[in-house]
Design a protein around this motif. Structure first.
Motif, PDB file in Angstrom:
ATOM      1  N   UNK A 145      -6.916  47.600 -52.352  1.00 25.84           N
ATOM      2  CA  UNK A 145      -5.754  47.352 -51.824  1.00 25.84           C
ATOM      3  C   UNK A 145      -4.407  46.575 -53.095  1.00 25.84           C
ATOM      4  N   UNK A 146      -5.511  46.129 -53.797  1.00 27.29           N
ATOM      5  CA  UNK A 146      -4.278  44.807 -54.902  1.00 27.29           C
ATOM      6  C   UNK A 146      -4.040  45.498 -55.079  1.00 27.29           C
ATOM      7  N   UNK A 147      -4.709  46.594 -55.822  1.00 24.52           N
ATOM      8  CA  UNK A 147      -3.976  47.815 -57.548  1.00 24.52           C
ATOM      9  C   UNK A 147      -2.949  48.437 -56.792  1.00 24.52           C
ATOM     10  N   UNK A 148      -3.195  49.052 -55.739  1.00 25.13           N
ATOM     11  CA  UNK A 148      -1.820  50.349 -54.544  1.00 25.13           C
ATOM     12  C   UNK A 148      -0.974  48.788 -54.541  1.00 25.13           C
ATOM     13  N   UNK A 149      -1.237  47.755 -53.982  1.00 21.72           N
ATOM     14  CA  UNK A 149      -0.185  47.232 -53.302  1.00 21.72           C
ATOM     15  C   UNK A 149       0.447  47.260 -54.454  1.00 21.72           C
ATOM     16  N   UNK A 150       0.272  46.291 -55.451  1.00 16.39           N
ATOM     17  CA  UNK A 150       0.531  45.478 -56.741  1.00 16.39           C
ATOM     18  C   UNK A 150       1.766  47.114 -57.545  1.00 16.39           C
ATOM     19  N   UNK A 151       1.942  47.996 -57.141  1.00 20.19           N
ATOM     20  CA  UNK A 151       2.153  48.828 -58.017  1.00 20.19           C
ATOM     21  C   UNK A 151       1.976  48.722 -59.473  1.00 20.19           C
ATOM     22  N   UNK A 152       0.764  48.307 -59.904  1.00 23.93           N
ATOM     23  CA  UNK A 152       0.568  48.541 -61.603  1.00 23.93           C
ATOM     24  C   UNK A 152       1.266  49.624 -62.044  1.00 23.93           C
ATOM     25  N   UNK A 153       1.258  49.731 -63.337  1.00 23.40           N
ATOM     26  CA  UNK A 153       1.725  51.294 -63.654  1.00 23.40           C
ATOM     27  C   UNK A 153       0.733  51.091 -65.166  1.00 23.40           C
TER      28      UNK A 153
END
Length: 153
Positions: A145-153
């Motif tokens: 969730x943190x990866x998806x939500x964070x919009x990490x590119x």
């Protein structure tokens, strides 16, 4: 990781969760690469054979393992997500967050829907029948969730 029961096991799980979430925020890799790495770590820790993160359209965002193609895991997540919603409706209980089914060859597939950032996703895992995957999947949902939500590119 098994389901924590004592205070020391809960503390260990909380520390591991903190590490996983912190790692998911480290820059450098694309979101897909981060999801792939998180799935790989989840499979390694939980002795799972394959895993995937599927969006609400049934499309795989990341897949780890070669047991099934991403499209197959996406189809399974759609079917099981619908079955879980129907079970909640029929039983009149909300909060059912996990469903699994036996496969041939001594394996099972488990699906754990989750929502983040206003969108729905599913974590799908394939593992041996004797493995209790629920604790590992619950722990990994926070990291994913943190990866998806964070919009990490």
């Amino acid at each position: 990781m098994t389901k924590p029961q004592t205070s020391s096991e809960l503390l260990e799980a909380a520390e591991l969760l903190g590490q996983l979430v912190a790692e998911s925020r480290i820059g450098g890799a694309s979101r897909g690469e981060r999801l792939q790495r998180a799935l790989s770590q989840m499979c390694s820790r939980g002795r799972l054979r394959a895993a995937a993160v599927i969006d609400d359209q049934g499309l795989p965002l990341a897949v780890y393992g070669d047991r099934f193609r991403g499209e197959v895991l996406g189809a399974l997540s759609s079917i099981f997500g619908h079955a879980l919603a129907q079970a909640e409706k029929i039983l009149g209980s909300e909060g059912m967050v996990h469903i699994s089914a036996d496969l041939e060859g001594g394996e099972k597939v488990a699906v754990r829907p989750f929502a983040t950032g206003g969108s729905g996703y599913c974590l799908v895992a394939v593992c041996p029948l004797g493995i209790d995957e629920r604790g590992e999947m619950e722990l990994s949902v926070e990291q994913l969730s943190a990866i998806v939500r964070g919009g990490i590119s």
